[in-house]
Enzyme design. Structure first.
Site: not given
Ligand code: F6R
Length: 616
Positions: A2, A27, A75, A101-102, A485, A489, A492, A508, A611
């Site tokens: 949001c 976001r 969102w 938002n929330g 990681e 990536k 997502e 295992h 985001k």
């Molecule tokens: C993946 C990504 C998320 C954030 C996670 C934490 O690319 O961006 O996994 O790392 O949502 O977000 P922050 O760092 O804002 O607490």
């Protein structure tokens, strides 16, 4: 999650609000809407889908000119992403509009109360109740919108940022904040409210952090902040250090491409001013007393997603350099398992946005147990640093693409700096040992720059592998979080099965997944000093290849031992294993973005993701 924008001033509000919403698009959202007040009338437009849908509605059904307005990108949580559920929500008399938002946790009870009083609710959202409650409260408080907001907020539970306008008060926007982000932008003859500064940075750099449980009344010439009872409230003013161009694509196809390219600078900026000429760390800005650091007996890192992977690397650094036990915990799990933390524990909360609700709740829990919390954060004025005892900001600049890249690298740097600083304060390392590691760290921006040269080859590889059903990633030691990681990536961005494993765990169980042609990306640590770690992973690569899988090996320049077992070899600059995530992650970021592009996905805004994850 949001995006919220509010404006009062001299400009055309609709333009300011829609521009602000565009800057908050990153976001994550699935519908959008706006409201303006003009000549005693409130008008709203809202539409499911992207901002372009709202703009085409505004084109065919324009709003009247106005200098006061609010806007929202939603969102979906309560109720699907439909036109009806989009914000703003309006009271039955058509006078009060609210965006939110929330999650309002007691909305069912409030909804029942409103329905019993004969109010007709037209959406499935939790937000709509606030519009009706404000309208019902206004007559009792002489039509004072800020007072009505305070009265209503006292009845709400959960997390909320609320912003409202009232047709009868055409010169005021009112906002409220509990647990969700809201920042004020202070201009000349105009003021702004937004989920983050990106929304108003084109107009002003002067901002005010709002605290927990505060209500703000915004007029052209004034900003008044109170607590929920109307008492005076403490606020912190700050100046944003980056400008609007930092949040634009600057000639790149995607924000993610730009942010990947910015990594050498982001890494270097995060070290800037924090290392003395003698190679010793200068982190007084963290505001953590040296005595507190000497007395801690354990460190616990809490974070989510990519930030959690940075935390895993922090564990290796802290345990190796400081010889202090370190646990790393997913923030969303932390407080539910009765963790053993107390005054002797240092909690490190890592977050790019500073607004991740899981991390906020974890740090609050830890503080209740008497632990000190150090935040590693990229966003000034956000909740996590504000609620922590100490903070070390990463200097990645605004990260707009949903998938984190430069923020991750700067989180790694911040973790290294903190670990070295604790070693320095506690005397675990001699000054010259610290200075030597610092020199290696200072060489990393140039190595990150060099590794960007692998980008073309990673894009070609993505093109070749775009039809793969699955990609596996393996690594050992700090290569394990890099593998996680890389897989995150790919999931997502490319919406495909990808999984990271500690290479030693393959036998295992996961080895059963291997089949002909399955791509397995292998992160190889530095062979310097002929480490056992290195030998072990070379054996793991052979095991993978022996089962027909296709090995893509990421190994440092000059490491010839891996050549016979690599179907594809990606070279990265040589560096100490502990620092290797700074270079080994970069080709994986490029690979994931290229896979997404090859499959025709939106690289900057992957489906279903936000985001900033402001709900638990
Ligand atoms: C993946 C990504 C998320 C954030 C996670 C934490 O690319 O961006 O996994 O790392 O949502 O977000 P922050 O760092 O804002 O607490």
């Amino acid at each position: 999650m949001c995006g919220i924008v509010g404006y009062v001033g001299e400009k055309q509000a609709l333009q300011v609000v829609v521009d602000g919403l565009r800057r908050l698009e990153y976001r994550g959202y699935d519908s959008a809407g706006v409201a303006v007040v003009s000549e005693g009338e409130l008008d709203t437009r809202k539409k499911a889908g992207k901002l372009a849908n709202l703009e085409s509605l505004l084109g065919s059904d324009p709003l009247p000119q106005s200098t006061i307005g609010i806007g929202h990108t939603r969102w979906a949580t309560h109720g699907g992403p439909t036109d009806l559920n989009a914000h703003p929500h309006v009271s039955e008399d058509g006078k009060v509009a609210v965006i939110h938002n929330g999650i309002i946790e007691n909305f069912a009870e409030l909804r029942a109360e409103l329905m019993a009083a004969g109010v007709h609710l037209s959406s499935e959202t939790d937000t709509e109740v606030v519009a009706h409650l404000l309208a019902a409260t206004l007559p009792a408080v002489d039509g004072d919108l800020a007072e009505a907001m305070r009265t209503v907020c006292r009845r709400l539970s959960g997390a909320f940022t609320l912003v409202a306008v009232d047709a009868d008060q055409p010169d005021v926007v009112v906002g409220a904040r509990r647990n969700s982000p809201l920042v004020v932008g202070r201009g000349e003859g105009e003021n702004f409210l937004a989920s983050d500064v990106a929304a108003f940075i084109a107009h002003t750099r002067f901002a005010i952090e709002l605290g927990q449980d505060q209500v703000v009344e915004l007029r052209r010439e004034s900003v008044t902040v109170t607590d929920f009872d109307g008492g005076p409230a403490d606020v912190t003013e700050f100046e944003v250090t980056w400008d609007a161009s930092a949040a634009e694509k600057g000639g790149y196809d995607t924000f993610m491409a730009k942010e990947i390219a910015e990594q050498p600078k982001a890494v270097s900026d995060t070290m800037l001013g924090r290392i003395g000429v003698d190679g010793q760390l200068k982190l007084d800005e963290m505001r953590l007393a040296e005595n507190d650091l000497r007395e801690i007996d354990k460190v616990v890192v809490v974070a989510c997603g990519t930030a959690y992977h940075a935390g895993m690397v922090a564990k290796y650094a802290l345990e190796h350099w400081v010889r202090i036990p370190c646990e790393v915990e997913l923030a969303s799990e932390f407080r539910y398992r009765d963790p053993v933390v107390g005054p002797g524990t240092l909690i490190i909360a890592i977050s790019q946005s500073g607004e991740t609700m899981d991390t906020i709740m974890a740090l609050r829990y830890a503080r209740e147990q008497g632990s000190k919390v150090l935040a590693i954060c990229n966003t000034q004025g956000s909740t996590i640093p504000r609620e922590s005892d100490a903070v070390l900001y990463t200097h990645a600049g605004p990260e707009v693409a949903v998938a984190s890249t430069k923020a991750f690298l700067t989180q790694l740097v911040a973790c290294y700096l903190v670990a070295l600083y604790v070693a320095q304060v506690r005397g675990n390392k001699y000054g010259d040992e610290i200075a030597m590691i610092v020199r290696e760290l200072q060489a990393m921006p140039q190595k990150v720059d060099l590794v960007l040269d692998t980008s073309e080859e990673m894009k070609e590889l993505a093109e070749e592998l775009k039809d793969a059903r699955s990609v596996l990633f393996i690594g050992r030691h700090v290569g394990f979080p890099v593998a996680l990681e890389g897989a995150l990536k790919l999931k997502e961005l490319a919406y495909m099965h990808a999984e990271g494993f500690a290479a030693g765990e393959l036998k295992h169980g996961p080895i059963a997944l291997l089949e002909d042609g399955l791509p397995v990306i292998c992160i190889v640590p530095s062979p310097a000093g002929r480490s056992v770690l290195h030998e072990k992973i070379v054996s793991n690569i052979q095991e993978v290849r022996a089962r027909g899988a296709r090995t893509i090996v990421i190994a440092e320049e000059g490491d010839e031992s891996v050549v016979p077992y690599a179907d594809h070899l990606v070279r990265i600059p040589a560096c100490p294993t502990l620092l290797q995530p700074l270079v080994a992650t970069v080709p994986l970021q490029v690979f994931a973005a290229a896979m997404a592009a090859a499959k025709g996905h939106d690289v900057d805004q992957p489906r279903n993701l936000a985001k900033s994850v402001t709900v638990e």
